[in-house]
Enzyme design. Structure first.
Site, PDB file in Angstrom:
ATOM      1  N   ARG A 136       7.451  -4.099   6.380  1.00 56.41           N
ATOM      2  CA  ARG A 136       7.264  -2.879   5.746  1.00 56.41           C
ATOM      3  C   ARG A 136       8.696  -2.251   5.696  1.00 56.41           C
ATOM      4  NH1 ARG A 136       3.119   0.136   4.464  1.00 56.41           N
ATOM      5  NH2 ARG A 136       0.800  -0.713   5.054  1.00 56.41           N
TER       6      ARG A 136
ATOM      7  N   ASP B 118      -4.497   9.808  -6.485  1.00 60.28           N
ATOM      8  CA  ASP B 118      -5.439   9.804  -5.586  1.00 60.28           C
ATOM      9  C   ASP B 118      -6.413  11.048  -5.846  1.00 60.28           C
ATOM     10  OD1 ASP B 118      -4.146   8.081  -3.976  1.00 60.28           O
ATOM     11  OD2 ASP B 118      -2.952   9.851  -2.825  1.00 60.28           O
TER      12      ASP B 118
ATOM     13  N   HIS C 147       0.255   9.060   0.780  1.00 62.03           N
ATOM     14  CA  HIS C 147      -0.092   8.417  -0.446  1.00 62.03           C
ATOM     15  C   HIS C 147      -0.374   6.761  -0.141  1.00 62.03           C
ATOM     16  CE1 HIS C 147      -0.489   7.640  -4.567  1.00 62.03           C
ATOM     17  NE2 HIS C 147       0.723   7.164  -4.560  1.00 62.03           N
TER      18      HIS C 147
END
Length: 330
Positions: free
Chosen positions: A100, A162, A189
């Site tokens: 990440r 979303d 998110h």
């Protein structure tokens, strides 16, 4: 009276960028649209601009293409000067097994190239980011923006997809009219940081409690479903463009003096100890004018909120660390 605003879509020749550019050109508040992309894009930015320029709207459309090695702060002055809204669907997707932090460094670098140029050429513009990981990139860019002495109310992460998904799934489950469905989505998110508040939606609140955990998960995993359906050949580009345009429309309505409320991921004090958070915000002439409190939650939502906080805080911290280690170019 519609506004006469200048909008730039960075990554405007890409999978999200092309439909997003078209939808923004259709907004009556948009007088000028810039389609910004790289010269290596599969479709030239000038071609996308030429295509959209034939829509019978008032919008003038111009394409701008830059080399990979170009610094936007040196090259994008004409494109960005005078912009009121800069939409940034940019960055690379995460590769299987990729760390990440590696993804953050790559995509934050891409975002920084754009946002530092906005700080120079259009410091009053609202800069709306669709750059993953949003939970980290937005804090990174906002902190760098603040280091320049600029208004953090101009930087936001687009989480509207979303909301769009939650609304659609409630409509499908309940049969309620789409116009009557409005599910606030708070948190972040990505994955479990996405928290739809079905209890705050009149029709959503009628869904039996035992169905909510699966519906909650369905909203979280919706992007993965699209990737699988596209058989690895794409992701949620069209629905993301639709959601981005909905957010863009709200920003421009606010700039034009109309009250416009959408959920967005912004610098926030609504949850103690969490400096960036998605909740309902009111857009106005200054950008984000009001960040609304999250309101009453049911027991399931309270539990979920507490569970998501450590993950969200970790992702925010990664963005804050990036901002400490980097500076905008002058």
């Amino acid at each position: 009276m519609p506004g006469d605003f200048k909008v730039c879509v960075v990554g405007g020749a890409g999978g999200i960028g092309q439909p997003l550019s078209m939808l923004m050109a259709m907004d009556p508040n948009v007088k000028e649209l810039c389609v910004y992309d790289l010269t290596v894009a599969m479709v030239p930015a000038a071609g996308v601009a030429a295509d959209i320029s034939h829509l019978n709207t008032k919008c003038k459309v111009t394409g701008y293409a830059f080399d990979m090695s170009d610094k936007a702060i040196e090259k994008a002055g004409e494109c960005l000067t005078g912009c009121h809204l800069v939409l940034v669907p940019a960055g690379v997707p995460r590769k299987p097994g990729q760390d990440r932090k590696d993804l953050l460094n790559i995509n934050a670098g891409i975002a920084k190239n754009i946002v530092e140029a906005c700080a120079k050429f259009c410091p009053e513009a609202v800069v709306a980011l669709i750059v993953n990981p949003v939970n980290s990139v937005v804090p990174a860019m906002c902190e760098l923006w603040k280091k320049k002495g600029l208004n953090p109310c101009k930087i936001l992460g687009i989480t509207t997809l979303d909301v769009v998904r939650a609304d659609k799934f409630v409509h499908e489950m309940t049969g309620a009219a789409m116009a009557d469905v409005n599910v606030p989505v708070i948190g972040g998110h990505a994955g479990t940081t996405i928290l739809p508040l079905f209890s705050q939606c009149k029709s959503g609140s009628t869904i039996p409690a035992d169905k909510i955990p699966d519906l909650d998960k369905k909203v979280q995993d919706a992007g993965t479903v699209v990737v699988a359906a596209k058989n690895g050949k794409g992701s949620a580009t069209l629905s993301m463009a639709y959601a981005g345009a909905r957010l863009g429309k709200a920003v421009l309505a606010g700039l034009a003096g109309e009250v416009a409320i959408e959920c967005a991921y912004v610098e926030s004090t609504v949850e103690s100890g969490i400096p960036y958070f998605a909740s309902k915000v009111t857009f106005g002439k200054a950008g984000v004018e009001t960040v609304h409190p999250i309101g009453d939650l049911n027991d399931y939502e309270k539990k979920r909120l507490e569970e998501l906080k450590p993950t969200l805080l970790e992702e925010i911290q990664a963005g804050l660390d990036y901002a400490k280690e980097n500076e905008f170019a002058s």
